[in-house]
Motif scaffolding. Structure first.
Motif, PDB file in Angstrom:
ATOM      1  N   VAL A 159     -38.359 -37.236  -3.517  1.00 38.86           N
ATOM      2  CA  VAL A 159     -39.695 -36.679  -3.707  1.00 38.86           C
ATOM      3  C   VAL A 159     -39.559 -35.234  -4.198  1.00 38.86           C
ATOM      4  O   VAL A 159     -38.819 -34.441  -3.621  1.00 38.86           O
ATOM      5  N   TRP A 160     -40.285 -34.927  -5.262  1.00 40.11           N
ATOM      6  CA  TRP A 160     -40.305 -33.579  -5.827  1.00 40.11           C
ATOM      7  C   TRP A 160     -41.586 -32.902  -5.361  1.00 40.11           C
ATOM      8  O   TRP A 160     -42.691 -33.367  -5.656  1.00 40.11           O
ATOM      9  N   ILE A 161     -41.449 -31.802  -4.634  1.00 43.01           N
ATOM     10  CA  ILE A 161     -42.600 -31.074  -4.105  1.00 43.01           C
ATOM     11  C   ILE A 161     -42.720 -29.764  -4.866  1.00 43.01           C
ATOM     12  O   ILE A 161     -41.828 -28.921  -4.829  1.00 43.01           O
ATOM     13  N   GLY A 162     -43.827 -29.593  -5.575  1.00 44.09           N
ATOM     14  CA  GLY A 162     -43.991 -28.474  -6.489  1.00 44.09           C
ATOM     15  C   GLY A 162     -44.322 -27.160  -5.818  1.00 44.09           C
ATOM     16  O   GLY A 162     -44.643 -27.071  -4.617  1.00 44.09           O
ATOM     17  N   TYR A 163     -44.291 -26.126  -6.619  1.00 45.86           N
ATOM     18  CA  TYR A 163     -44.507 -24.737  -6.221  1.00 45.86           C
ATOM     19  C   TYR A 163     -45.807 -24.569  -5.424  1.00 45.86           C
ATOM     20  O   TYR A 163     -46.865 -25.029  -5.814  1.00 45.86           O
ATOM     21  N   ARG A 164     -45.684 -23.934  -4.275  1.00 44.93           N
ATOM     22  CA  ARG A 164     -46.803 -23.560  -3.408  1.00 44.93           C
ATOM     23  C   ARG A 164     -47.611 -24.767  -2.906  1.00 44.93           C
ATOM     24  O   ARG A 164     -48.792 -24.616  -2.581  1.00 44.93           O
ATOM     25  N   ALA A 165     -46.995 -25.908  -2.834  1.00 47.02           N
ATOM     26  CA  ALA A 165     -47.659 -27.039  -2.185  1.00 47.02           C
ATOM     27  C   ALA A 165     -47.682 -26.809  -0.673  1.00 47.02           C
ATOM     28  O   ALA A 165     -46.813 -26.138  -0.107  1.00 47.02           O
ATOM     29  N   ILE A 166     -48.690 -27.380  -0.010  1.00 47.55           N
ATOM     30  CA  ILE A 166     -48.813 -27.307   1.442  1.00 47.55           C
ATOM     31  C   ILE A 166     -48.955 -28.719   1.972  1.00 47.55           C
ATOM     32  O   ILE A 166     -49.772 -29.501   1.479  1.00 47.55           O
ATOM     33  N   LEU A 167     -48.148 -29.049   2.976  1.00 45.53           N
ATOM     34  CA  LEU A 167     -48.207 -30.370   3.599  1.00 45.53           C
ATOM     35  C   LEU A 167     -48.582 -30.178   5.062  1.00 45.53           C
ATOM     36  O   LEU A 167     -47.889 -29.472   5.803  1.00 45.53           O
ATOM     37  N   THR A 168     -49.673 -30.813   5.479  1.00 50.28           N
ATOM     38  CA  THR A 168     -50.212 -30.593   6.809  1.00 50.28           C
ATOM     39  C   THR A 168     -50.009 -31.811   7.698  1.00 50.28           C
ATOM     40  O   THR A 168     -49.509 -32.844   7.267  1.00 50.28           O
ATOM     41  N   LYS A 169     -50.419 -31.686   8.933  1.00 44.53           N
ATOM     42  CA  LYS A 169     -50.134 -32.668   9.978  1.00 44.53           C
ATOM     43  C   LYS A 169     -50.566 -34.086   9.572  1.00 44.53           C
ATOM     44  O   LYS A 169     -51.624 -34.288   8.992  1.00 44.53           O
ATOM     45  N   GLY A 170     -49.686 -35.050   9.881  1.00 43.82           N
ATOM     46  CA  GLY A 170     -49.984 -36.455   9.635  1.00 43.82           C
ATOM     47  C   GLY A 170     -49.737 -36.937   8.227  1.00 43.82           C
ATOM     48  O   GLY A 170     -49.933 -38.117   7.928  1.00 43.82           O
ATOM     49  N   CYS A 171     -49.309 -36.047   7.341  1.00 49.59           N
ATOM     50  CA  CYS A 171     -49.109 -36.411   5.933  1.00 49.59           C
ATOM     51  C   CYS A 171     -47.869 -37.286   5.772  1.00 49.59           C
ATOM     52  O   CYS A 171     -46.816 -37.016   6.352  1.00 49.59           O
ATOM     53  N   LYS A 172     -47.989 -38.349   4.970  1.00 54.21           N
ATOM     54  CA  LYS A 172     -46.864 -39.234   4.673  1.00 54.21           C
ATOM     55  C   LYS A 172     -46.807 -39.472   3.165  1.00 54.21           C
ATOM     56  O   LYS A 172     -47.773 -39.951   2.576  1.00 54.21           O
TER      57      LYS A 172
END
Length: 221
Positions: A159-172
């Motif tokens: 998985v590629w997660i881009g610049y300044r992404a935010i991942l919060t609780k419960g995210c899949k």
């Protein structure tokens, strides 16, 4: 320097790769010899906290802050982690990075209240990406009942997660996905996600399907 460090409970390891500081009773397990630790700081308050570093790992300017008991960080083989913070509060939290995962800098993994952050193998995490399993403070309804308990964040393989992404609780997030610049991903995504999709926006949604990615910039490489 050694006398001062001993008085405040800090151990300084003079490794050939760079300084490595450890304060508190965290257990650091190095599972291999091909490991680089450069400007790594570990501060632990509690019991039975463990940091497991597998073979081929490169840690540069990494801070680990643990407050609580029975917390675990596992950094899988051949990971390259730069300018990254691992933060845990309370007990029984874990952060697990799969083999070959990389960070570029300014990344924060924050797990609280017995939650997990799991990133699969070959993850590519850009600058200033934040993972938060909880909100830090309670939100209650009109009856005073709390409504915002912490939840795990689970990221699949490649998985590629881009610049300044935010991942919060419960995210899949599913395997082989791309998270666009500045996306804010929460658990509402879970019902619509599939492998090989592009996720973007605030709040994030699926913006393209049947897409994958490679670390190479040019065709045929």
């Amino acid at each position: 320097m050694k006398t001062i460090a001993k008085r405040i409970g800090i151990k300084v390891y003079n490794l050939k790769n760079g300084p490595f500081w450890k304060q508190g009773g965290a257990i650091v397990e190095r599972q291999g010899h091909n490991i680089v630790l450069d400007c790594v700081k570990i501060r632990s308050h509690g019991k039975n906290n463990r940091v497991i570093i597998e073979d081929g790992v490169r840690l540069h300017h990494v801070k680990i802050q643990i407050s609580g008991n029975d917390n675990t960080i596992i950094i899988g083989r051949n990971c390259s982690i730069q300018d990254t913070i691992f933060a845990m509060e309370e007990d029984h939290n874990s952060v697990i990075l799969g083999a070959g995962t990389t960070t570029t800098g300014g990344v924060v993994f924050s797990a609280i209240e017995g939650s997990k952050i799991i990133v699969g193998s070959d993850g590519m995490i850009s600058r200033d990406v934040w993972f938060f399993t909880g909100d830090g403070h309670g939100i209650v309804d009109e009856n005073g009942k709390r409504t915002n308990y912490s939840q795990d964040i689970i990221i699949g393989d490649h998985v590629w997660i881009g610049y300044r992404a935010i991942l919060t609780k419960g995210c899949k997030i599913c395997n082989n996905s791309i998270i666009a610049v500045g996306a804010v991903c929460n658990r509402s995504l879970n019902a619509v996600l599939s492998e090989e999709c592009v996720i973007g926006g605030n709040p994030a949604k699926v913006v393209a399907s049947e897409k994958n990615w490679t670390r190479n910039r040019k065709d045929g490489e």
